[in-house]
Design a protein around this motif. Structure first.
Motif, PDB file in Angstrom:
ATOM      1  N   ASP A 146       6.747   1.797  -9.355  1.00  0.00           N
ATOM      2  CA  ASP A 146       6.413   2.889  -8.571  1.00  0.00           C
ATOM      3  C   ASP A 146       5.423   3.894  -8.940  1.00  0.00           C
ATOM      4  O   ASP A 146       5.383   5.025  -8.372  1.00  0.00           O
ATOM      5  CB  ASP A 146       7.475   3.637  -7.404  1.00  0.00           C
TER       6      ASP A 146
ATOM      7  N   THR B 252       2.817   5.417  -6.770  1.00  0.00           N
ATOM      8  CA  THR B 252       3.145   6.153  -5.863  1.00  0.00           C
ATOM      9  C   THR B 252       3.624   7.612  -6.094  1.00  0.00           C
ATOM     10  O   THR B 252       3.213   8.604  -5.826  1.00  0.00           O
ATOM     11  CB  THR B 252       4.205   5.492  -5.072  1.00  0.00           C
TER      12      THR B 252
ATOM     13  N   GLN C 252       2.725   3.129  -2.267  1.00  0.00           N
ATOM     14  CA  GLN C 252       2.796   1.708  -2.048  1.00  0.00           C
ATOM     15  C   GLN C 252       3.851   1.401  -1.200  1.00  0.00           C
ATOM     16  O   GLN C 252       5.053   1.405  -1.450  1.00  0.00           O
ATOM     17  CB  GLN C 252       2.812   1.100  -3.304  1.00  0.00           C
TER      18      GLN C 252
ATOM     19  N   ASP D 209       0.142  -4.823  -2.398  1.00  0.00           N
ATOM     20  CA  ASP D 209      -0.160  -4.966  -3.769  1.00  0.00           C
ATOM     21  C   ASP D 209      -0.759  -3.791  -4.297  1.00  0.00           C
ATOM     22  O   ASP D 209      -0.845  -3.651  -5.892  1.00  0.00           O
ATOM     23  CB  ASP D 209      -1.432  -6.047  -3.860  1.00  0.00           C
ATOM     24  N   ALA D 210      -0.949  -2.641  -3.670  1.00  0.00           N
ATOM     25  CA  ALA D 210      -1.683  -1.392  -4.248  1.00  0.00           C
ATOM     26  C   ALA D 210      -1.332  -0.152  -3.360  1.00  0.00           C
ATOM     27  O   ALA D 210      -0.932  -0.473  -2.011  1.00  0.00           O
ATOM     28  CB  ALA D 210      -3.135  -1.547  -4.402  1.00  0.00           C
ATOM     29  N   PRO D 211      -1.143   0.834  -3.830  1.00  0.00           N
ATOM     30  CA  PRO D 211      -0.979   2.174  -3.042  1.00  0.00           C
ATOM     31  C   PRO D 211      -2.134   2.097  -1.767  1.00  0.00           C
ATOM     32  O   PRO D 211      -3.129   1.998  -2.031  1.00  0.00           O
ATOM     33  CB  PRO D 211      -1.086   3.342  -3.962  1.00  0.00           C
ATOM     34  N   SER D 212      -1.650   2.875  -0.867  1.00  0.00           N
ATOM     35  CA  SER D 212      -2.694   3.354   0.452  1.00  0.00           C
ATOM     36  C   SER D 212      -2.412   4.344   0.890  1.00  0.00           C
ATOM     37  O   SER D 212      -1.392   5.011   0.908  1.00  0.00           O
ATOM     38  CB  SER D 212      -2.548   1.953   1.279  1.00  0.00           C
TER      39      SER D 212
ATOM     40  N   ASN E 258      -0.173   2.326   7.597  1.00  0.00           N
ATOM     41  CA  ASN E 258      -1.329   2.078   6.731  1.00  0.00           C
ATOM     42  C   ASN E 258      -2.382   3.078   7.319  1.00  0.00           C
ATOM     43  O   ASN E 258      -2.934   2.541   8.438  1.00  0.00           O
ATOM     44  CB  ASN E 258      -1.665   0.725   6.215  1.00  0.00           C
TER      45      ASN E 258
END
Length: 724
Positions: A302, A305, A676, A681-684, A712
Motif C-alpha cells: 500500500d 496509497t 489503490q 493494479d495501480a492507484p487511481s 474510481n
C-alpha cells in the motif's frame, strides 16, 4: 436551442389557448343560440338578463379569451413533456407487470395523463358555462322540486357529460400504470395489493365509467335522465367498493399475515429496477474478512496509497490560502476549496486548487463606476500539493502569486465568469482607448490600488451595448440609470451577466439537473469550470424515489433547490465546461447511451459534442461526480441487499455516519483521494465513503464500520463496495 424552446412554448400556448377559448366560446354560443325565445322567465332571471345583456357580447368573447390565456400559459410550461413524448427513445428495459418498455412510463404516460387532465378541465369548465347560460336564458327552469330542461339544453349537457365521463374512464385506465411509480411504503411500485386488487379494480372502474358515458349519449337521444343517474351512482359506489374496500380487505387478510412471502417477488422487482435506475447494477461487491495481525511487508503493498494520503483538507485550508495568496482585499477564495489531480514532473499529483475571484466588498472606494467598470474580474488560480506541506506547516504551493507562476504552465489567468462574480460588469472599450479594468496589482513597495495593471476585455462574453434600446433594456433589468448616463459605456462595450458556471450551463441546457460541486481546472491554456450534468426522471417503474436536495446535503453542501427534486433514475450523461474568461459553454455527451439524453439530442440536435472531442487534458480532469455518488450511497444503504426476504426484514440496513466535527447531525461528506483499490493494479483518483449499521446511526456511543463504498473517479470509472 433557445429558438426551439421558444417555438415549442409558443406553439403549446396557442394550442392551449385555442382549445380552451374555442371550446368555451362554442359551448356558450350553442347554449345562447338554442335558448327559448318567447318563454316568460321569473322576475329574478329577468333582472339577471337585464344586467348581463348589455355585456353579453363582451362576455362571450372576453371570458373564453381570459380562460384561454390561463390554460395557454399552463400548457406552455409543459413544453418539455410534449417534446420528450414526440421524440421518445426506447430504454430497452421492460416493466415486469405490464411488459411495457420503460419509455412508456418516462415519456408517454406523463404526456397522456396531462392531455387527459387538460381535456377534462376544458370540458368541465365549458359544461358549467353551458349550464349557466341555459339557466340564465330559460333552457333550464327550476320550479320548486320540478326541473324542466329544453331539448337543446338536454342534448348539449348530456353530450358534454358523456365526453367528461369518457375522459375520466381514460384517466382511471391510465392510473393502472401510474401504480408502478407510486410509493407503497416498503417499496416504490405496485406490490401484492395493487397488483391483485388495485390494478384490476381500476380496469373495472374504467369500464363502468365508459358505460356511464354511453348512457349519457342515450339520454341525449331519448331524453331520459334516469339511466345515466343510476350509472353515475353505480360508478361512485363501485369506486368505494372496488377502489377502497376490496384492496383494504386484501391487505388485511392476505398481505399482513403473510407479508414476507407474498411481497417477495415485488420487492425483488424493486431491487432490480432501483439498482439499474441508479447505475448500480454493475456494482462490484468485495467481502473483506478483518484480521488483527499484519504480515511482514504488508504495508509495502500500500505504499503508493499511503504516499498519496492527503494531509491538506480543502474544507479548512481556505483561510490559509486567503492569508497567504489573496494579495488584496478585493480578492477572495471559496470557503470550501476543490481537489483535483495534475501531472507534475511525470507523476499524477493530488492538488487542492482555488480560483482567486473578485470580492468587490473589499474595495476602498465602492460605487457604480468601480463596481461595474473597473473591478470586473478575478485573477489566476492557487494550487497546493495535497500530500505535503512546507517546513513551517503552510501549504506547499505548486501554482501561486500574481502574475501566476508555477507548475501548471502558461494559461489565461483572468476570471470574468466564476462562482462569486459580480451580478454584472460592463467591459470592453473602443480601439485605442485607455484600458480601465483593473487587472492585478503590481509588485514593488507601492501596494496602493493606483499602482495596478489594467486590461480591456477582448472576448465575446455578452451582448454589445451598441444602441440606446439595448442600454435602456439593461438599465431597466439592473435598475441602473448610470448605465444610460455613463460616457464609459460605448458602442463597443459588452455587458456580462449570468456569470455563475452552474447558472450558465442551466441556461444552455435547461433539461439537465446540475451537480452542485462545480470545480476549476487549468486545461489547454485556459481556466475552465467543469460542471457535471444529469438526466433524471421520477417515472422509472419500480425504482425507489429519492429527494435529491436532502440526499446530497452534507457538511459542505447546503440543501439546494432543484426544479425536479424527486428522482428515481439518474445518469451522469453530460460533462460541461464554462470558460472562466469569456463564459463560453461547451456540452459533451458523456453517456451517449442514455435514452433520456438521446431524446433531448433529437430535440436539440446541435447542442452537444461527442465525448471523443474532449481534449486529452480536459479528459484527465473529469471525475466521478460527488452528487451522483452521494445519491448512490443513499440508495445502497438499503439496496445493497439483493435478497427480498432480507430486504423486507431490514436487519442489514446501513447508514451514512454523521460528521463528527458538526453538532447538527449532517451526513459525513465523501472524499476524493488517490488510492489503490483491492485487486487493482495501480492507484487511481477515487471518491469514497463509509457505512455503519442503520441501528447504530442514532447511537452516539459507538459506530462500527460495516461497509466501504468507493468509485474510481477517473474516466472509465467503475464502482466497488466492500463490507467489513
Amino acid at each position: 436551442m433557445l429558438t426551439t424552446q421558444w417555438w415549442a412554448m409558443g406553439l403549446m400556448f396557442l394550442i392551449g389557448f385555442a382549445s380552451m377559448a374555442i371550446v368555451m366560446w362554442l359551448s356558450i354560443f350553442i347554449a345562447f343560440r338554442s335558448r327559448p325565445l318567447y318563454q316568460k322567465l321569473n322576475s329574478q332571471l329577468d333582472r339577471y338578463q337585464q344586467v348581463v345583456e348589455p355585456l353579453r357580447r363582451l362576455a362571450m368573447i372576453g371570458i373564453p379569451v381570459l380562460l384561454g390565456l390561463f390554460v395557454g400559459v399552463s400548457t406552455a410550461a409543459r413544453w418539455s413533456t410534449v417534446l420528450q413524448y414526440l421524440n421518445r427513445t426506447s430504454f430497452g428495459q421492460t416493466d415486469p407487470q405490464f411488459g411495457f418498455d420503460a419509455s412508456f412510463f418516462v415519456f408517454e404516460l406523463p404526456f397522456l395523463r396531462g392531455l387527459v387532465a387538460y381535456a377534462s378541465a376544458i370540458v368541465l369548465i365549458s359544461g358549467l358555462a353551458a349550464i349557466a347560460t341555459h339557466y340564465l336564458y330559460g333552457g333550464i327552469r327550476i320550479n320548486g322540486r320540478e326541473v324542466r330542461v329544453t331539448r337543446a339544453a338536454r342534448i348539449q349537457i348530456a353530450v358534454m357529460a358523456a365526453i367528461y365521463i369518457a375522459l375520466q374512464a381514460v384517466s382511471i385506465w391510465l392510473d393502472q400504470y401510474a401504480t408502478l411509480t407510486q410509493d407503497t411504503g416498503t417499496i416504490t411500485g405496485a406490490a401484492y395489493t395493487e397488483v391483485n386488487a388495485g390494478i384490476p379494480g381500476r380496469a373495472i372502474l374504467a369500464g363502468i365509467a365508459a358505460l356511464v358515458a354511453l348512457l349519457f349519449i342515450v339520454t341525449a337521444v331519448i331524453g331520459r335522465w334516469r339511466l345515466p343517474l343510476i350509472g353515475t351512482a353505480l360508478l361512485i359506489v363501485s369506486g368505494l367498493v372496488v377502489g377502497t374496500i376490496y384492496p383494504a380487505i386484501v391487505e388485511r387478510f392476505t398481505v399482513v399475515p403473510n407479508a414476507k412471502q407474498v411481497e417477495a417477488q415485488y420487492i425483488q422487482r424493486a431491487i432490480d429496477a432501483t439498482t439499474h435506475a441508479y447505475g448500480l447494477d454493475d456494482l462490484d461487491v468485495v467481502s473483506y474478512d478483518a484480521v488483527t495481525t499484519a504480515s511482514q511487508g504488508q504495508l509495502r503493498e500500500d505504499a503508493a496509497t499511503t504516499a498519496s494520503i492527503r494531509i491538506l483538507d480543502p474544507a479548512i485550508v481556505s483561510p490559509t490560502f486567503r492569508q497567504l495568496e489573496r494579495v488584496k482585499q478585493y480578492y477572495q477564495f471559496a470557503t470550501h476549496l476543490d481537489v483535483d489531480r495534475y501531472e507534475i514532473d511525470g507523476q499524477t499529483q493530488d492538488t487542492v486548487i482555488a480560483v482567486r475571484e473578485l470580492n468587490q466588498a473589499g474595495q476602498t472606494n465602492s460605487g457604480w463606476y468601480n463596481n461595474t467598470l473597473v473591478y470586473t474580474h478575478g485573477y489566476g488560480v492557487v494550487a497546493a500539493y495535497g500530500n505535503s506541506r512546507a517546513a513551517d506547516g503552510t501549504p506547499q504551493f505548486l501554482e501561486s502569486g500574481i502574475p501566476s507562476t508555477g507548475k501548471l504552465g502558461e494559461f489565461e489567468p483572468r476570471v470574468y465568469f466564476g462562482e462569486n462574480s459580480p451580478e454584472y460588469s460592463i467591459v470592453g472599450a473602443p480601439d485605442g482607448a485607455a484600458p480601465i479594468e483593473l487587472d492585478y496589482p503590481r509588485g514593488g513597495n507601492d501596494t496602493s490600488d493606483t499602482n495596478a495593471a489594467t486590461f480591456t476585455f477582448d472576448g465575446d462574453g455578452g451582448p454589445v451595448l451598441d444602441d440606446v434600446v439595448k442600454k435602456l433594456v439593461y438599465a431597466l433589468k439592473f435598475q441602473s440609470a448610470d448605465l444610460l448616463l455613463s460616457d464609459n459605456v460605448t458602442d463597443q462595450s459588452q455587458i456580462l451577466y449570468d456569470r455563475n458556471p452552474i447558472e450558465r450551463v442551466g441556461k444552455v441546457a435547461p433539461y439537465l439537473t446540475l451537480d452542485t460541486d462545480t470545480y476549476p481546472a487549468v486545461v489547454d491554456g485556459r481556466i475552465v469550470w467543469i460542471v457535471d450534468g444529469y438526466t433524471t426522471t421520477a417515472n422509472y417503474p419500480y425504482s425507489s424515489v429519492q429527494q435529491l436536495s436532502s440526499t446530497i446535503a452534507d457538511t459542505y453542501t447546503p440543501s439546494p433547490d432543484f426544479p425536479l427534486d424527486d428522482v428515481n433514475y439518474i445518469r451522469n450523461s453530460v460533462k460541461a465546461t464554462v470558460d472562466a474568461y469569456d463564459g463560453s459553454v461547451t456540452l459533451y455527451a458523456w453517456d451517449d447511451e442514455d435514452p433520456i439524453l438521446k431524446t433531448w439530442q433529437k430535440i436539440f440536435p446541435s447542442t452537444l459534442k461527442p465525448a471523443s472531442e474532449m481534449s486529452e487534458q480536459l479528459t484527465s480532469h473529469v471525475r466521478y461526480p460527488a452528487d451522483l455518488f452521494k445519491l448512490q450511497r443513499a440508495i445502497l444503504q438499503t439496496y445493497h441487499v439483493d435478497d427480498a426476504g432480507t430486504f423486507y426484514s431490514g436487519d442489514d440496513a446501513w447508514a451514512t455516519p454523521e460528521d463528527p466535527t458538526q453538532t447538527s447531525g449532517v451526513a459525513q461528506p465523501p472524499y476524493y483521494l488517490t488510492m489503490q483499490m483491492p485487486d487493482a493494479d495501480a492507484p487511481s483518483f477515487s471518491i469514497y465513503s463509509t457505512y455503519i449499521p442503520a441501528k447504530q446511526a442514532t447511537d452516539t456511543g459507538q459506530s462500527v464500520l460495516t461497509g466501504f463504498l468507493a468509485a474510481n473517479a477517473d474516466p472509465g470509472r467503475t464502482t466497488a463496495s466492500s463490507r467489513c
